[in-house]
Design a protein around this motif. Structure first.
Motif, PDB file in Angstrom:
ATOM      1  N   SER A  88       0.987  -0.924   0.121  1.00  0.00           N
ATOM      2  CA  SER A  88      -0.130  -0.053  -0.012  1.00  0.00           C
ATOM      3  C   SER A  88       0.847   1.149   0.107  1.00  0.00           C
ATOM      4  O   SER A  88       0.451   2.231  -0.470  1.00  0.00           O
ATOM      5  CB  SER A  88      -1.147   0.042   1.233  1.00  0.00           C
ATOM      6  N   GLY A  89       2.145   1.183   0.392  1.00  0.00           N
ATOM      7  CA  GLY A  89       2.952   2.334   0.298  1.00  0.00           C
ATOM      8  C   GLY A  89       4.244   2.421  -0.620  1.00  0.00           C
ATOM      9  O   GLY A  89       4.880   3.386  -0.498  1.00  0.00           O
ATOM     10  N   LEU A  90       4.301   1.254  -1.549  1.00  0.00           N
ATOM     11  CA  LEU A  90       5.148   1.215  -2.270  1.00  0.00           C
ATOM     12  C   LEU A  90       4.922   1.808  -3.754  1.00  0.00           C
ATOM     13  O   LEU A  90       3.676   1.720  -4.047  1.00  0.00           O
ATOM     14  CB  LEU A  90       5.354  -0.316  -2.506  1.00  0.00           C
ATOM     15  N   ASP A  91       6.140   2.454  -4.333  1.00  0.00           N
ATOM     16  CA  ASP A  91       5.793   2.824  -5.729  1.00  0.00           C
ATOM     17  C   ASP A  91       5.756   1.629  -6.672  1.00  0.00           C
ATOM     18  O   ASP A  91       6.221   0.701  -6.274  1.00  0.00           O
ATOM     19  CB  ASP A  91       6.760   4.033  -6.066  1.00  0.00           C
ATOM     20  N   PRO A  92       5.327   2.095  -7.969  1.00  0.00           N
ATOM     21  CA  PRO A  92       5.294   0.730  -9.121  1.00  0.00           C
ATOM     22  C   PRO A  92       6.360  -0.022  -9.130  1.00  0.00           C
ATOM     23  O   PRO A  92       6.622  -1.232  -9.290  1.00  0.00           O
ATOM     24  CB  PRO A  92       4.828   1.459 -10.199  1.00  0.00           C
ATOM     25  N   LEU A  93       7.729   0.677  -9.094  1.00  0.00           N
ATOM     26  CA  LEU A  93       9.094  -0.069  -9.054  1.00  0.00           C
ATOM     27  C   LEU A  93       9.081  -1.118  -8.084  1.00  0.00           C
ATOM     28  O   LEU A  93       9.526  -1.871  -8.209  1.00  0.00           O
ATOM     29  CB  LEU A  93      10.088   0.854  -9.369  1.00  0.00           C
ATOM     30  N   MET A  94       8.878  -0.534  -6.766  1.00  0.00           N
ATOM     31  CA  MET A  94       9.019  -1.279  -5.810  1.00  0.00           C
ATOM     32  C   MET A  94       7.981  -2.446  -5.748  1.00  0.00           C
ATOM     33  O   MET A  94       8.238  -3.527  -5.221  1.00  0.00           O
ATOM     34  CB  MET A  94       8.882  -0.501  -4.508  1.00  0.00           C
ATOM     35  N   GLU A  95       6.874  -2.064  -6.140  1.00  0.00           N
ATOM     36  CA  GLU A  95       5.789  -3.105  -6.352  1.00  0.00           C
ATOM     37  C   GLU A  95       6.411  -4.110  -7.211  1.00  0.00           C
ATOM     38  O   GLU A  95       6.281  -5.623  -6.915  1.00  0.00           O
ATOM     39  CB  GLU A  95       4.350  -2.807  -6.916  1.00  0.00           C
TER      40      GLU A  95
END
Lengths: 296, 528
Positions: A159-166
């Motif tokens: 829920s707090g991650l940006d798309p790259l981190m996802e």
């Protein structure tokens, strides 16, 4: 024996029934998507499975053990990432990761840990209070992923991650799955679950609404049909299970229940079709449908 | 109103709403002390002669002057009556101001709640401004009510009003100190330690000035409380000093605030170790680590306080040679040898203060649970009982350690002054006698925590209640059973009297029982 099994689980907080007969089965080695809107009871279920809450009815077992009585035994085989990660303000991220691993009775492996810190681009020398929400989440994720485990319980982990981190998260999850880890992944982000989950359970107001593989769930639901007509728009009165019919010039679109698909195609063929698309519902639509409680 | 201050009034009302219990309790406690001191003096010293004698005795003892400040007009009823409240409790008023400001600024920033508000129609300076307005309103109420309480207790009205104003002044200076220190660090606890240190320095500067070079007292706002001469020939211009200093401090805070980001501090957050030490391996090590800074600060405080009090004890003897002095001493809770009684009296109060460390640990345990950190610990292979025991152990052993430090430091200070042999065993006895009572209060706080994390702060209410009963119970002639509610009241005044092992055993037994009940309760309830 399934790693996670609940039958008719009931948890009340005063007059509120947070769980109202919840059934959940997570099979060994699968990634199980646990879907529901905010307040549906996802976190309550997870807390009950971790033995943090006492339930009032039904049964729950994790690895065949009682979550309340045998919580420590269970926790030796579990890694957990809460939905809202709160860190100790005066401990650094690195210290927190090592502490959480040691408290799981795992000796931190410097290699795996360094690799994860690198992939998640996390600075482990900052104090807990200095991290943003996404970085706090990364601290908990690194601690969870840094050692092999039998069961990963992840409560809305991205829920707090940006798309790259996802993407990094998805890779880590896939790696653990390949090692045979069972995963319970709660989310209200449907695309995330659609990508990763083998099976899903959808809950609402503390009750299981649907459970099954994505393919099974799709069978239950209606297709979206879009057709470009060459002649006059056909009369569709006799077609059962038709919804949201719209005609825009020569383009006709509608939703159709499985039993209405053949009559609809016959009617369209009669009218003359230039192009036709039929898309299975996305989980999003399944989800919205279920929440509306709609069978219309 | 500029945009930077938009929303100030709304936030002020919000702050007042959030403080309605805290502020009421503090104010009530302070007023009770004022009223009790005012009414008790007439009974203590029925004639002007006895009053003058008592005042001269206090002035003759450097120790008493250092503790309470001098009595500038020995004939003044008000000044004698308010000996303790003028400076010593004035310091509590100052601390109250600090707490209110920190609570609505730095604590809110650290938890991220202020960010939530900052994104609404609230100017950048509004949170600080509203905290200052709110705290000033509360201090105004405290000052006004203190004047009323003093007058109601039978003291002259004009003097009571000036006394109330001196408290108001201490309060607004505290607000200024709170405002500046809140800008220093991103950690509310570090800011709190800086503020407590500042107030402590004010107190020590005044103590040094009152017994030595007087200009030092004039440098401390707490010295102004005495120098105002509220009760006779008042120096009204002194009243202007408080708001002037407060304004300067607030101005400094505003400038500092403008130079930092929301949530940031002026003292940069240093990076820490990238890996956890192997010792940081279980919940006990974690709890100890979380409280390590506070424990160090409390230990330093206890050692300084013990050494200072210890060195005062031999000097105090001369005060109590007169019959009235003996009566006063008896009211402090002791009898027999004067120095022993003084040791017993001081260290019994210190024990109550040091119990505060244990309560802070327990309340923190509740906060950890509320914020979800306890959940993360209990999701590992940590048994519930162990997580409970970690909080209990750090709370009770921490208090024990602090009392030990106090006892040793007092003995060292005492021995250095008196050149006596054996003061260490007497001061240690005095410091450790109230320990079972402190354990019981800590265990009661754990019992509150075992009902649910939101009940943990009730531990503070219990401690304040017991302290209040102990401090004003006898002055107000409260019935024996009310005074007896406080576990501290049953402890024998060691070393004046021998240790009452029955009481110690009963208190320890009760602490074990309550702790065990809390343990069972905690293991059976929901976490979160």
């Amino acid at each position: 024996m399934n790693p996670v099994e609940t039958r008719g689980l009931v948890k009340t907080f005063g007059a509120t029934r947070a769980l109202d007969g919840l059934d959940l089965t997570v099979a060994a080695g699968e990634v199980h998507g646990f879907l529901g809107p905010n307040g549906a009871g996802k976190s309550t279920t997870i807390r009950a499975l971790l033995g943090l809450l006492r339930t009032q009815g039904g049964s729950a077992s994790v690895f065949g053990l009682d979550p309340w009585r045998d919580s420590v035994e269970i926790h030796r085989r579990v890694a957990y990432v809460p939905g809202d990660v709160s860190l100790w303000p005066n401990l650094t991220g690195g210290e927190t990761i090592d502490l959480l691993l040691r408290m799981r009775e795992v000796t931190p492996d410097p290699g795996a840990r360094a690799d994860l810190l690198d992939r998640f681009e996390l600075d482990p020398t900052k104090k807990g209070r200095a991290y943003s929400k996404g970085n706090r989440q990364k601290v908990a994720l690194v601690a969870a992923f840094a050692a092999p485990t039998d069961l990963l319980i992840l409560d809305e982990p991205t829920s707090g991650l940006d798309p790259l981190m996802e993407q990094v998260f998805n890779q880590c999850l896939a790696e653990h799955k390949a090692e045979g880890t069972t995963v319970l992944l709660s989310s209200h982000i449907l695309s995330e679950v659609e990508q990763l989950a083998d099976r899903v359970t959808i809950i609402r107001e503390g009750r299981t609404v649907e459970t099954g593989s994505l393919a099974e769930l799709r069978h239950l639901r209606r297709n979206r049909v879009q057709a470009e007509i060459t002649g006059q728009p056909p009369r569709l009165d006799g077609v059962p299970g038709l919804h949201d019919v719209a005609v825009d010039g020569t383009v006709l679109s509608c939703l159709v229940d499985p039993e209405g698909l053949v009559p609809l195609l016959e009617a369209l063929t009669g009218a003359g079709v230039r192009s036709l698309t039929s898309t299975p519902p996305t989980l999003e639509e399944v989800f919205l449908d279920l929440y509306r409680g709609a069978s219309t | 109103m500029s945009d930077l201050l938009a929303g100030t009034w709304g936030l002020t009302r919000f702050d007042l709403r959030r403080d309605r219990i805290l502020a009421t309790a503090w104010t009530f406690f302070l007023l009770l002390v004022v009223y009790a001191s005012a009414t008790a003096t007439d009974t203590l010293y029925p004639t002007e002669q006895s009053r003058v004698a008592a005042a001269e005795l206090i002035n003759a003892s450097p120790a008493a002057v250092a503790l309470y400040g001098p009595i500038l007009d020995v004939t003044s009823l008000g000044e004698v009556a308010m000996t303790k409240t003028t400076v010593l409790y004035g310091m509590f008023v100052m601390g109250f101001g600090v707490i209110l400001v920190r609570r609505h600024t730095r604590t809110e920033e650290e938890t991220g709640r202020q960010e939530l508000l900052a994104a609404t129609v609230v100017g950048r300076d509004a949170p600080l401004a509203s905290a200052l307005v709110e705290a000033t309103l509360v201090m105004t109420a405290v000052g006004a009510l203190a004047a009323v309480a003093a007058a109601a207790g039978g003291l002259p009205v004009a003097g009571s009003v000036l006394f109330g104003l001196s408290w108001w002044g201490s309060g607004v200076v505290g607000i200024g100190v709170g405002a500046v220190t809140a800008q220093l660090s991103a950690s509310a606890r570090t800011c709190g330690i800086a503020a407590a240190g500042t107030v402590g320095v004010f107190y020590l500067m005044r103590a040094a000035g009152d017994v030595g070079p007087q200009w030092l007292s004039w440098l401390s706002p707490l010295g102004w409380n005495t120098q105002l001469r509220a009760w006779s020939e008042p120096r009204l211009w002194v009243l202007a000093l408080y708001p002037a200093l407060a304004a300067a401090l607030v101005g400094t805070a505003a400038v500092l605030r403008g130079r930092r980001d929301l949530g940031g501090g002026l003292l940069a957050e240093r990076p820490g170790p990238a890996t956890g030490s192997p010792r940081l391996r279980d919940v006990l090590a974690l709890t100890l680590r979380v409280h390590s800074h506070a424990l160090v600060a409390w230990t330093v405080g206890a050692a300084v306080m013990g050494a200072v009090f210890g060195s005062l004890v031999p000097n105090l003897g001369s005060i109590f040679d007169s019959p009235t002095g003996q009566e006063m001493l008896a009211r402090l809770g002791g009898s027999g040898a004067v120095e022993d009684a003084m040791l017993a009296a001081i260290l019994s109060v210190v024990a109550m203060v040091l119990t505060g460390f244990g309560i802070a640990v327990v309340v923190r345990g509740g906060v950890d649970e509320n914020d979800g950190r306890t959940e993360q610990v209990l999701a590992t292979a940590t048994p519930r009982g162990l997580s409970f025991t970690a909080v209990l152990a750090v709370a009770l052993l921490g208090t024990t350690w602090l009392l030990l430090v106090t006892g040793v430091a007092t003995g060292i200070g005492y021995g250095a002054q008196a050149g006596l042999s054996g003061p260490l065993s007497r001061s240690l006895g005095a410091a450790l006698a109230p320990l079972p009572a402190a354990w019981l209060v800590g265990a009661l706080a754990m019992l509150c925590l075992s009902f649910g994390s939101r009940w943990a702060p009730v531990g503070w209410a219990l401690l304040v209640g017991f302290v209040t009963v102990g401090l004003v119970g006898e002055l107000l002639d409260l019935p024996g059973w009310v005074v007896g509610l406080s576990p501290y009241s049953h402890v024998a005044p060691v070393p004046s009297e021998p240790v009452d092992w029955t009481v110690e055993a009963v208190l320890t037994g009760l602490a074990v029982l309550v702790g065990a009940a809390a343990w069972f309760g905690y293991r059976r309830r929901d976490i979160g």
